[in-house]
Design an enzyme around this catalytic site. Structure first.
Site, PDB file in Angstrom:
ATOM      1  CE  LYS A   1      -3.877  32.283 133.600  1.00 53.66           C
ATOM      2  NZ  LYS A   1      -4.604  31.480 133.697  1.00 53.66           N
TER       3      LYS A   1
ATOM      4  CD  GLU B   1      -4.441  23.007 119.095  1.00 56.52           C
ATOM      5  OE1 GLU B   1      -5.506  22.024 119.638  1.00 56.52           O
ATOM      6  OE2 GLU B   1      -3.187  22.946 120.102  1.00 56.52           O
TER       7      GLU B   1
ATOM      8  CB  CYS C   1      -5.319  19.723 121.604  1.00 56.02           C
ATOM      9  SG  CYS C   1      -4.135  19.783 121.215  1.00 56.02           S
TER      10      CYS C   1
ATOM     11  CD  GLU D   1     -11.629  18.955 123.636  1.00 54.89           C
ATOM     12  OE1 GLU D   1     -10.484  18.632 123.165  1.00 54.89           O
ATOM     13  OE2 GLU D   1     -12.435  19.898 123.934  1.00 54.89           O
TER      14      GLU D   1
END
Length: 505
Positions: A198, A274, A308, A409
């Site tokens: 996906k 992750e 990331c 973040e």
């Protein structure tokens, strides 16, 4: 508005209309679906905001068909293949992706808006290399054997084998769509699993295009499947909650990771996650200042900060703070906006209008909280691309650790820089976060480098570099940055089940 870079032959499996809009279909059991009105969503080119594709949204029945096809393939020719046969197919995938390099490059740029110089050097080569790395790995992996004494003074042999885990749900992010998707698909296939992918709704094209590669090189139907859609109430939820999925791997932000863990708890299915990061960079007063400025400018601004592993917190020893900040800000000003298909462009737009609004909300918050804006802080004027999702590379100072700008973040081209006095303070500042993905440490003192790297609570610590990867090494995060490790033999812990066999001699 500039459109010349959009209206040529489409890269993804699509029907090309007169307006330049592609159609991106789901890929189930070796066949593409049909993109119908009312069951599709728009895919936009981030540099202009133009709709460049209509994407088929998969229903719950579609996801069930994909999982069923994957389960059937496990019992079919794929499940009966030998390791050498699978390795040969993986190597053909590498060759076919490289043969169609330009198609994948174009599809990736249309979805992400990233500069061609970046995608050409990193995204597509690594997307192909992932299959080569895991083909090599699975060809050479051994297993354990133990000679075991028995009560009757005979012997037994205990040995282990690795068997495929089964049907793997692969939920992909939008920042490095091909690279991070194949980072999961390659070891899954190498180990004999089947997958249902996906991709992010923002970047569906290269996952769909890879289906053509799979068919071309002889991957049996059902081994590789792609469904499209969103998260809750859409393909993401349908896939992660499907009872016939045997494992779920996801790269993305931490809140979604928590939702996936809750879904995986039903049926006690393993996850590999992750997740987010708020990564610190540490610059000590003995660092090579030029190297630190260059390396950290990449760490903070590469891919418009949508990495990331990117560095959103900088801590610089007080004695060199002003000198570093001056050089670092000058370097930030040298990035060039423009047509992502031009080799002159070094910084692209953000992936979507929604994401730009999020990033700009942090830019506004920083000003409200009294940050000193050293560079950027707004929206650039990019001639010919004024409707794109652009933001300026931004550097702040003056905020406390408690500010959301410093603790949350952002995932944009921005960083906050703060001075520190000694090593203990630097480590304490770096660890003052709920995340633990990566760090970048800059010093000429070898002993200090090793000391500091061992004390920072992260999965990856770079010394005098950033984003230097060996694909055989473990990759993952601590704290809220993830569960499990990917890379090399470490990937096998998720994509296989270990089986012990005991033979009485």
């Amino acid at each position: 508005m500039t459109t010349a870079t959009i209206d040529s032959e489409p890269a993804a499996p699509a029907v090309h209309t007169g307006t330049g809009v592609r159609r991106i279909a789901q890929f189930i059991d070796g066949r593409y679906g049909e993109v119908r009105a009312g069951r599709s969503f728009e895919d936009r080119f981030p540099a202009t905001g133009e709709v460049t594709a209509l994407v088929q949204e998969s229903t719950a029945d579609d996801v069930d068909a994909a999982v069923t096809a994957a389960r059937k393939a496990l019992r079919g020719p794929w499940g009966r293949m030998s390791v050498p046969e699978r390795i040969a197919i993986l190597r053909r995938i590498v060759d076919e992706v490289n043969r169609r390099f330009d198609d994948f490059l174009r599809a990736e740029i249309l979805d992400t808006g990233k500069p061609v110089s970046l995608a050409r050097q990193i995204d597509i080569p690594r997307g192909a290399a992932n299959f080569a790395v895991f083909a090599d790995l699975i060809a050479t992996m051994g297993t354990e054997v133990f000679q075991t004494p028995t009560p009757d003074r005979a012997d037994a042999l205990n040995y282990t084998i690795r068997v495929p885990r089964g049907v793997i749900a692969v939920i992909c992010p939008w920042n490095l769509p091909l690279l991070l998707m194949t980072w999961k698909v390659a070891p899954a296939l190498a180990c004999g699993n089947t997958v249902v992918v996906k991709p992010s709704e923002e970047t569906p094209a290269t996952a769909a295009l890879l289906g053509e590669v799979m068919n071309a090189v002889g991957v049996p139907p059902g081994v590789y499947n792609v469904v499209h859609g969103f998260g809750p109430g859409s393909a993401g939820e349908f896939l992660t909650s499907h009872p016939d999925v045997d494992g779920i791997t996801f790269t993305g932000e931490s809140v979604t990771g928590e939702a996936i863990m809750r879904a995986a708890a039903t049926g006690v299915r393993p996850v590999s996650l992750e997740l987010g990061g708020k990564n610190p960079g540490l610059v000590f007063d003995d660092a090579d200042l030029d190297a630190a400025v260059e390396g950290l400018s990449r760490a903070c601004f590469s891919n418009t900060g949508q990495v990331c592993l990117g560095t959103e917190r900088l801590y610089v020893q007080r004695g060199i703070f002003e000198a570093f900040v001056e050089r670092f800000c000058e370097r930030a000003k040298r990035f060039r906006f423009g047509d992502p298909f031009s080799n002159e462009t070094t910084l692209g737009p953000l992936v979507s209008q929604v994401h730009r609004e999020k990033v700009l909300s942090f830019y506004d918050m920083a000003r409200r909280e009294g940050a000193t804006v050293l560079v950027g802080g707004g929206v650039p004027n990019v001639p010919g691309f004024v409707s794109g999702y652009w933001v300026e590379p931004t550097v702040w100072t003056g905020l406390p650790q408690s500010s959301p700008v410093v603790s949350d973040e952002i995932f944009g081209p921005c960083t906050h820089v703060m001075p520190f006095d000694d090593e203990d303070e630097a480590v304490a500042l770096a660890n003052d976060t709920r995340y633990g993905l990566a760090t970048s440490i800059w010093t000429r003192d070898v002993s200090r480098a090793h000391r500091v790297a061992s004390r920072i609570e992260v999965g990856v610590a770079w010394i005098n570099c950033w984003f230097l990867r060996d694909l055989r090494t473990p990759f993952g995060g601590a704290k809220r940055s993830g569960v499990g490790r990917e890379g090399g033999a470490h990937s096998l812990e998720f994509y296989t089940e270990l089986r012990n066999i005991c033979v009485k001699l």
